[in-house]
Design an enzyme around this catalytic site. Sequence first.
Site, PDB file in Angstrom:
ATOM      1  N   SER A 142       0.853  -1.192   0.000  1.00 58.73           N
ATOM      2  CA  SER A 142       0.000   0.000   0.000  1.00 58.73           C
ATOM      3  C   SER A 142       0.887   1.240   0.000  1.00 58.73           C
ATOM      4  CB  SER A 142      -0.867  -0.027   1.271  1.00 58.73           C
ATOM      5  OG  SER A 142      -1.448   1.225   1.542  1.00 58.73           O
ATOM      6  N   TYR A 199      -3.759  -0.878   9.947  1.00 57.42           N
ATOM      7  CA  TYR A 199      -3.553  -1.032   8.503  1.00 57.42           C
ATOM      8  C   TYR A 199      -2.146  -0.579   8.126  1.00 57.42           C
ATOM      9  CZ  TYR A 199      -4.561  -0.830   3.480  1.00 57.42           C
ATOM     10  OH  TYR A 199      -4.539  -1.035   2.123  1.00 57.42           O
TER      11      TYR A 199
HETATM   12  P1  NAD Z   1     -11.692  -5.201  -1.465  1.00 57.58           P
HETATM   13  O1  NAD Z   1     -12.314  -4.931  -0.142  1.00 57.58           O
HETATM   14  O2  NAD Z   1     -12.563  -5.246  -2.661  1.00 57.58           O
HETATM   15  O3  NAD Z   1     -10.840  -6.532  -1.445  1.00 57.58           O
HETATM   16  C1  NAD Z   1     -10.411  -7.189  -0.310  1.00 57.58           C
HETATM   17  C2  NAD Z   1     -10.599  -8.670  -0.520  1.00 57.58           C
HETATM   18  O4  NAD Z   1     -10.083  -9.373   0.606  1.00 57.58           O
HETATM   19  C3  NAD Z   1     -12.072  -9.061  -0.662  1.00 57.58           C
HETATM   20  O5  NAD Z   1     -12.247  -9.893  -1.783  1.00 57.58           O
HETATM   21  C4  NAD Z   1     -12.377  -9.817   0.620  1.00 57.58           C
HETATM   22  O6  NAD Z   1     -13.326 -10.845   0.453  1.00 57.58           O
HETATM   23  C5  NAD Z   1     -10.989 -10.385   0.949  1.00 57.58           C
HETATM   24  N1  NAD Z   1     -10.917 -10.684   2.371  1.00 57.58           N
HETATM   25  C6  NAD Z   1     -10.991  -9.798   3.385  1.00 57.58           C
HETATM   26  N2  NAD Z   1     -10.976 -10.447   4.562  1.00 57.58           N
HETATM   27  C7  NAD Z   1     -10.875 -11.764   4.275  1.00 57.58           C
HETATM   28  C8  NAD Z   1     -10.845 -12.935   5.061  1.00 57.58           C
HETATM   29  N3  NAD Z   1     -10.913 -12.897   6.401  1.00 57.58           N
HETATM   30  N4  NAD Z   1     -10.748 -14.127   4.431  1.00 57.58           N
HETATM   31  C9  NAD Z   1     -10.700 -14.189   3.077  1.00 57.58           C
HETATM   32  N5  NAD Z   1     -10.734 -13.115   2.282  1.00 57.58           N
HETATM   33  C10 NAD Z   1     -10.832 -11.916   2.879  1.00 57.58           C
HETATM   34  O7  NAD Z   1     -10.609  -4.069  -1.622  1.00 57.58           O
HETATM   35  P2  NAD Z   1      -9.390  -3.909  -2.639  1.00 57.58           P
HETATM   36  O8  NAD Z   1      -9.174  -2.458  -2.758  1.00 57.58           O
HETATM   37  O9  NAD Z   1      -9.587  -4.726  -3.859  1.00 57.58           O
HETATM   38  O10 NAD Z   1      -8.185  -4.481  -1.760  1.00 57.58           O
HETATM   39  C11 NAD Z   1      -7.335  -5.535  -2.181  1.00 57.58           C
HETATM   40  C12 NAD Z   1      -5.981  -5.364  -1.514  1.00 57.58           C
HETATM   41  O11 NAD Z   1      -5.371  -4.161  -1.997  1.00 57.58           O
HETATM   42  C13 NAD Z   1      -6.045  -5.217  -0.001  1.00 57.58           C
HETATM   43  O12 NAD Z   1      -4.942  -5.875   0.578  1.00 57.58           O
HETATM   44  C14 NAD Z   1      -5.916  -3.718   0.196  1.00 57.58           C
HETATM   45  O13 NAD Z   1      -5.391  -3.395   1.456  1.00 57.58           O
HETATM   46  C15 NAD Z   1      -4.948  -3.388  -0.911  1.00 57.58           C
HETATM   47  N6  NAD Z   1      -4.898  -1.988  -1.318  1.00 57.58           N
HETATM   48  C16 NAD Z   1      -6.004  -1.368  -1.847  1.00 57.58           C
HETATM   49  C17 NAD Z   1      -5.902  -0.025  -2.243  1.00 57.58           C
HETATM   50  C18 NAD Z   1      -7.042   0.717  -2.837  1.00 57.58           C
HETATM   51  O14 NAD Z   1      -6.908   1.927  -3.060  1.00 57.58           O
HETATM   52  N7  NAD Z   1      -8.168   0.113  -3.138  1.00 57.58           N
HETATM   53  C19 NAD Z   1      -4.702   0.642  -2.092  1.00 57.58           C
HETATM   54  C20 NAD Z   1      -3.619  -0.021  -1.550  1.00 57.58           C
HETATM   55  C21 NAD Z   1      -3.730  -1.335  -1.178  1.00 57.58           C
END
Ligand code: NAD
Length: 253
Positions: A145, A158
């Site tokens: 991130s 986080y």
């Molecule tokens: P999102 O909430 O759509 O995706 C998160 C995924 O993790 C979901 O599919 C959820 O089902 C899964 N998950 C969460 N808890 C879980 C558990 N206990 N068991 C199994 N699966 C679980 O959000 P996203 O933005 O697609 O995030 C994906 C990754 O990218 C994450 O690690 C997030 O921290 C990281 N990220 C996102 C951003 C952003 O701007 N969206 C930026 C930096 C990092």
Amino acid sequence: MILTQFDLTGKTAIVTGSSTGLGQAMALGLAQAGADIVGVYNSTPPTNAGDIESLDRRFLGIKADLSDIDSVDLIMNQAVEAFSTIDILVNNAGIIRRNDALTFSEKDWDDVMNVNLKTLFFLCQAIAKHFVEHKKKGKIINIASMLSFQGGIKVPSYTSSKSGVLGLTRLLACEWASRGINVNAIAPGYMATANTQPIRDDPGRNRQILERIPAGAWGNPEDLQGAVVFLASNAADYVHGFTLAVDGGWLAR
Ligand code: NAD
């Protein structure tokens, strides 16, 4: 030829959190590059199985709760039973809790650390054991991130977890590079997914963020596809321990 280096035909990738957002797009990108996909999900059932199978790739969905460390064996056992060997692990699943550090609860600390860092580490360990046991090279890609590099605000667990992902990626690369295992990370910038819906819904925060992104726009999940295919492929064989930002220039500012 250089483009064949990016070809993932015949390889199998496990992608956690593959039913939504960034994981969904990365799973599809890996499949478009030729990989079969093991998609790990918990609450949201796989929505991209059809898209992946229409590319003539195999898809296996595994329901697992990554807050529970027992999920690691469950995922590995089901994936290996279906595909025999695995080549790529994308540790994408992650959660976030927002609250002041002064009043932040132990539960919001533990829940985030367990999914984002603890289970991520043990999945890395399990897949590396699998690579060693089968005497094969392998790729691990962790999703970090901007808060692997910066402090952020109101997200203490986080930021700690994602800073940990960057450090752990380096450590594992140091231990496993000589075994032909590449451990790298992708640090997405501000991407339009469910994870960022609350800040996109806040007009003030949304404007502040957009003004600071040199590219002038939120990223889309598809923006990660090139980076994940590269790091999963032979083209990245000499890339170890690096966290690649895909952030519209956010960190350059
Ligand atoms: P999102 O909430 O759509 O995706 C998160 C995924 O993790 C979901 O599919 C959820 O089902 C899964 N998950 C969460 N808890 C879980 C558990 N206990 N068991 C199994 N699966 C679980 O959000 P996203 O933005 O697609 O995030 C994906 C990754 O990218 C994450 O690690 C997030 O921290 C990281 N990220 C996102 C951003 C952003 O701007 N969206 C930026 C930096 C990092």
